[in-house]
Motif scaffolding. Structure first.
Motif, PDB file in Angstrom:
ATOM      1  N   PRO A  64     -38.861 -55.161  78.453  1.00  0.00           N
ATOM      2  CA  PRO A  64     -37.716 -54.415  79.154  1.00  0.00           C
ATOM      3  C   PRO A  64     -38.178 -53.979  80.492  1.00  0.00           C
ATOM      4  O   PRO A  64     -39.540 -53.720  80.519  1.00  0.00           O
ATOM      5  N   GLU A  65     -37.423 -53.721  81.461  1.00  0.00           N
ATOM      6  CA  GLU A  65     -37.958 -53.227  82.843  1.00  0.00           C
ATOM      7  C   GLU A  65     -37.768 -51.938  82.687  1.00  0.00           C
ATOM      8  O   GLU A  65     -36.748 -51.217  81.999  1.00  0.00           O
ATOM      9  N   ILE A  80     -32.333 -45.665  78.918  1.00  0.00           N
ATOM     10  CA  ILE A  80     -32.683 -46.900  77.794  1.00  0.00           C
ATOM     11  C   ILE A  80     -32.447 -48.172  78.855  1.00  0.00           C
ATOM     12  O   ILE A  80     -31.368 -48.460  78.910  1.00  0.00           O
ATOM     13  N   PRO A  81     -33.477 -48.878  78.761  1.00  0.00           N
ATOM     14  CA  PRO A  81     -33.319 -50.149  79.727  1.00  0.00           C
ATOM     15  C   PRO A  81     -32.830 -51.141  78.642  1.00  0.00           C
ATOM     16  O   PRO A  81     -32.901 -51.336  77.576  1.00  0.00           O
ATOM     17  N   GLN A  82     -32.492 -52.185  79.347  1.00  0.00           N
ATOM     18  CA  GLN A  82     -31.823 -53.371  78.846  1.00  0.00           C
ATOM     19  C   GLN A  82     -33.197 -54.370  78.162  1.00  0.00           C
ATOM     20  O   GLN A  82     -34.111 -54.507  79.170  1.00  0.00           O
ATOM     21  N   LEU A  83     -33.008 -54.767  77.000  1.00  0.00           N
ATOM     22  CA  LEU A  83     -34.093 -55.689  76.701  1.00  0.00           C
ATOM     23  C   LEU A  83     -33.615 -57.030  76.860  1.00  0.00           C
ATOM     24  O   LEU A  83     -32.444 -57.634  76.274  1.00  0.00           O
ATOM     25  N   PRO A  84     -34.452 -57.783  77.490  1.00  0.00           N
ATOM     26  CA  PRO A  84     -34.133 -59.326  77.651  1.00  0.00           C
ATOM     27  C   PRO A  84     -34.613 -60.302  76.716  1.00  0.00           C
ATOM     28  O   PRO A  84     -35.756 -60.001  75.992  1.00  0.00           O
ATOM     29  N   VAL A  85     -33.831 -61.227  76.060  1.00  0.00           N
ATOM     30  CA  VAL A  85     -34.115 -61.957  74.942  1.00  0.00           C
ATOM     31  C   VAL A  85     -33.771 -63.509  75.539  1.00  0.00           C
ATOM     32  O   VAL A  85     -32.863 -63.579  76.036  1.00  0.00           O
ATOM     33  N   SER A  86     -34.905 -64.264  75.411  1.00  0.00           N
ATOM     34  CA  SER A  86     -34.744 -65.668  75.677  1.00  0.00           C
ATOM     35  C   SER A  86     -34.569 -66.682  74.480  1.00  0.00           C
ATOM     36  O   SER A  86     -35.317 -66.307  73.492  1.00  0.00           O
ATOM     37  N   ALA A  87     -33.653 -67.538  74.444  1.00  0.00           N
ATOM     38  CA  ALA A  87     -33.541 -68.264  73.160  1.00  0.00           C
ATOM     39  C   ALA A  87     -32.757 -69.577  73.579  1.00  0.00           C
ATOM     40  O   ALA A  87     -33.032 -69.864  74.872  1.00  0.00           O
ATOM     41  N   GLY A  88     -31.846 -70.023  72.947  1.00  0.00           N
ATOM     42  CA  GLY A  88     -31.090 -71.341  73.242  1.00  0.00           C
ATOM     43  C   GLY A  88     -29.924 -71.334  72.307  1.00  0.00           C
ATOM     44  O   GLY A  88     -29.873 -70.654  71.171  1.00  0.00           O
ATOM     45  N   LEU A 121     -29.468 -60.207  78.170  1.00  0.00           N
ATOM     46  CA  LEU A 121     -30.007 -58.830  78.280  1.00  0.00           C
ATOM     47  C   LEU A 121     -28.899 -57.980  77.670  1.00  0.00           C
ATOM     48  O   LEU A 121     -27.680 -57.918  77.451  1.00  0.00           O
ATOM     49  N   GLY A 122     -29.649 -56.947  76.681  1.00  0.00           N
ATOM     50  CA  GLY A 122     -28.874 -56.160  75.925  1.00  0.00           C
ATOM     51  C   GLY A 122     -28.300 -55.238  76.524  1.00  0.00           C
ATOM     52  O   GLY A 122     -28.777 -54.747  77.685  1.00  0.00           O
ATOM     53  N   PRO A 123     -27.484 -54.223  75.859  1.00  0.00           N
ATOM     54  CA  PRO A 123     -26.929 -53.006  76.717  1.00  0.00           C
ATOM     55  C   PRO A 123     -27.986 -51.888  76.980  1.00  0.00           C
ATOM     56  O   PRO A 123     -28.958 -51.861  76.388  1.00  0.00           O
ATOM     57  N   LEU A 152     -24.856 -49.708  80.626  1.00  0.00           N
ATOM     58  CA  LEU A 152     -25.041 -50.942  81.308  1.00  0.00           C
ATOM     59  C   LEU A 152     -24.514 -52.153  80.212  1.00  0.00           C
ATOM     60  O   LEU A 152     -25.121 -52.306  79.396  1.00  0.00           O
ATOM     61  N   THR A 153     -23.681 -53.053  80.815  1.00  0.00           N
ATOM     62  CA  THR A 153     -23.227 -53.960  79.963  1.00  0.00           C
ATOM     63  C   THR A 153     -23.919 -55.194  79.650  1.00  0.00           C
ATOM     64  O   THR A 153     -25.121 -55.434  80.604  1.00  0.00           O
ATOM     65  N   PRO A 154     -24.116 -55.744  78.574  1.00  0.00           N
ATOM     66  CA  PRO A 154     -24.664 -56.972  78.124  1.00  0.00           C
ATOM     67  C   PRO A 154     -24.558 -58.120  79.101  1.00  0.00           C
ATOM     68  O   PRO A 154     -23.505 -58.234  79.384  1.00  0.00           O
ATOM     69  N   VAL A 155     -25.454 -58.966  79.371  1.00  0.00           N
ATOM     70  CA  VAL A 155     -25.397 -60.370  80.153  1.00  0.00           C
ATOM     71  C   VAL A 155     -25.850 -61.454  79.183  1.00  0.00           C
ATOM     72  O   VAL A 155     -26.827 -61.232  78.623  1.00  0.00           O
ATOM     73  N   LEU A 156     -25.093 -62.625  79.430  1.00  0.00           N
ATOM     74  CA  LEU A 156     -25.298 -63.634  78.742  1.00  0.00           C
ATOM     75  C   LEU A 156     -25.234 -64.808  79.849  1.00  0.00           C
ATOM     76  O   LEU A 156     -24.258 -64.951  80.626  1.00  0.00           O
ATOM     77  N   GLN A 157     -26.539 -65.786  79.989  1.00  0.00           N
ATOM     78  CA  GLN A 157     -26.480 -66.855  81.034  1.00  0.00           C
ATOM     79  C   GLN A 157     -26.676 -67.982  80.106  1.00  0.00           C
ATOM     80  O   GLN A 157     -27.819 -67.992  79.593  1.00  0.00           O
TER      81      GLN A 157
END
Length: 170
Positions: A64-65, A80-88, A121-123, A152-157
């Motif tokens: 997390p940042e 509370i920082p956003q937690l990045p998760v990489s998956a597929g 990115l988690g909330p 901070l809203t979650p993000v999906l890309q």
């Protein structure tokens, strides 16, 4: 060219080819293949069944940042920082027999939807205290302000893709 030179060159080329072949499975560690075994049913019923397989991605959390300190605020910008998760996204590979209208042979229809990358990115939470930073005009005493809170809203890309194809034979 001497035989020792040829042998050394062959050994080097073999090592390079083995390293190149080993690089492919190491890159594909992010997914787990899931075959669907239908061979027993196909042989017992004497019919052509579809071939089905898939890929299940393995999520990997990132770092997390950390909170950012901003001048003029008592509390960091992201508490509370956003937690990045990489998956597929899961992948699918099917190939079904398609009987020919005229004749005894089979064609096939296939769908190939490979596993695609997914970044998330988690909330997170951002807060600000009801006090301002120390003010030198007020002898170093902080001022009052309204408290602030934000989510901070979650993000999906992702960019999914699929191929649909028809062909001859199985």
């Amino acid at each position: 060219m001497k035989s020792t030179t040829r042998g050394t060159l062959a050994a080097v080329l073999t090592c390079v080819a083995a390293a190149a072949g080993a690089a492919t499975p190491a890159a594909a560690v992010g997914t787990v293949p899931v075959p669907v075994p239908l061979d027993g049913v196909e042989k017992s019923l004497h019919v052509e069944l579809p071939r089905i397989g898939g890929e299940v991605p393995l999520p990997s959390p990132g770092a997390p940042e950390g909170p950012r300190y901003v001048e003029g605020r008592l509390v960091p910008e992201r508490v509370i920082p956003q937690l990045p998760v990489s998956a597929g996204l899961p992948g699918l590979d099917t190939r079904a027999p398609l009987p020919e209208v005229l004749g005894d042979g089979f064609n096939h229809v296939g769908v190939d939807a490979p596993a695609s990358d997914l970044r998330a990115l988690g909330p997170g939470l951002a807060l600000d205290a009801p006090l301002t930073a120390p003010d030198p005009d007020r002898f170093g005493l902080p001022g009052l302000q309204l408290p602030q809170a934000g989510v901070l809203t979650p993000v999906l890309q992702t960019v999914p893709g699929a191929d649909l194809g028809l062909g001859q034979g199985l």
